[in-house]
Design an enzyme around this catalytic site. Sequence first.
Site: not given
Length: 526
Positions: A73, A186, A235, A276, A482
């Site tokens: 990360y 991955y 929005v 999302s 992630t």
Amino acid sequence: MKKDYENKQVYFVGGGLASLAGAVYLIRDCAFPGENIHIIEEMKIVGGSNDGAGNSEQGYVVRGGRMLNDEAYENTWELLSSIPSLNDPDKSVRAEILEFDTAHPTHAKARLVNKEAEIVDVLSMGFDLSDRLAMAKLIITSEEKMGKARIKDWFGSHFFETNFWYMWATTFAFQPWHSAVEFKRYMIRFMHEFPRIQTLEGVTRTPYNQYDSIILPLKKYLDQFAVDFEMKCTVNDLDFKDSEGITVTAIRYTREGVQGVIEINEGDRVIVTNGSMTDGYSLGSMSIAPVLKGKGNSWKLWDTLAKKKPGLGNPSSFDDHIDGSKWESFTVTCHDSRFFDLMEKFSRNKAGSGALVTFKDSSWLMSIVLAHQPHFLDQPENVKVFWGYGLYPDNVGDCVKKRMSDCTGEEILIELLYHLQFEADREEIVKSANCIPCMMPFITSQFMPRSLGDRPQVVPEGSTNLAFVGQFCEIPDDVVFTEEYSVRAARIAVYKLFGINQEICPINQYQYDIRTLFSSFITSYR
């Protein structure tokens, strides 16, 4: 530099991690005035899928827990190194997390459990020669050639019964029908974790849930610079200039039933979180099952934009396959320590030192994890909280003869206790617990098979003032689902839109490290 930006505005559509990170980069690396940064969010709270809510009386809720990795990360840690801790302003959030993780290292001793409630020996991955050959072929085949292939198109039936598949699939929430390209990414991105997947030692834990440990410090940092948060504002559409390029001229929104328009002037920028994974979620209770909902506003906005201009992606690859992208989680608030005491004895892990415990023969393919306590900032000492999920919510349970999606929180808890053979204590555990189930129709939509171009570029070709961030933009070689993907996308968006000539932390290329390759090879024969 600040004078150059005095009359310029930046509008973030969505208040998740990507937008918060983008705002930090604007302030920190562009010297952009905080009051000219606007984060528009339809919920009453920021953080997006990095959530943690509730209280001990009504029950805590974590829709899903994001796992961090100290070695993979890169931009996330760099970002959090510049954010002060809530508890100690002289210490960064990164230092706080790593200090906590060092004190509470992960080493799972009960990764898989069989139908007899016995801990499975998972040192062997369980591969045969065909599994190894298929894996090697997957790694060396280009994404262009793979196209929309599914994982099950690359591997035979034996692969999906291996210890490796049960551990890898439940760690990252992969299904056999998910994208082989994402699975390949991955395998490469986390190649260094492959030899220790049975203990999950590479997982870096936050002191509390991700909202309390990451989102709150980011929000406090941005508040100090007077960043404008427009909450409970949806929005609905963007207007574009009539030209071949991509230039946003207006943002159309709705707040409290009233429609409004924000004019986008020359020099302004618009950064959109398209789609999302927690959109359309639904909560149940101990006595009520959650309901399955459809598309929410984040998907509807992307659907609308994609029809207006080429190069803005193809959301239907991700949001039109709910049966392939849904699963159900549950958060359990315990008002005594009985379940934790039994679980610590069974797993041989103190809470916070283990990882996912997966019931491999469960019809729901159910897993749970006991975090270090307290898991919430305001959690009383006598209260314990744990989280779990089922990858197959449409299957009928082994004890409770109902689909998981039709079960109440109490029924899900009963099913769990059956798999652990804690039935002698069932009545007392259920009486003192509050299990809140959460149905998420799009939680693994980012893993659905896709073609090149289905995810838009962070800054689409021809864009003068529009960028996309979050889990549904395209970043070559990186992995969705992630924290790093959201943070990296935000950094790319800000630097490209503002011409910042500063390095973005590169992706660690473990597949070129001879030690990692050798270790992975040995692991495949364990």
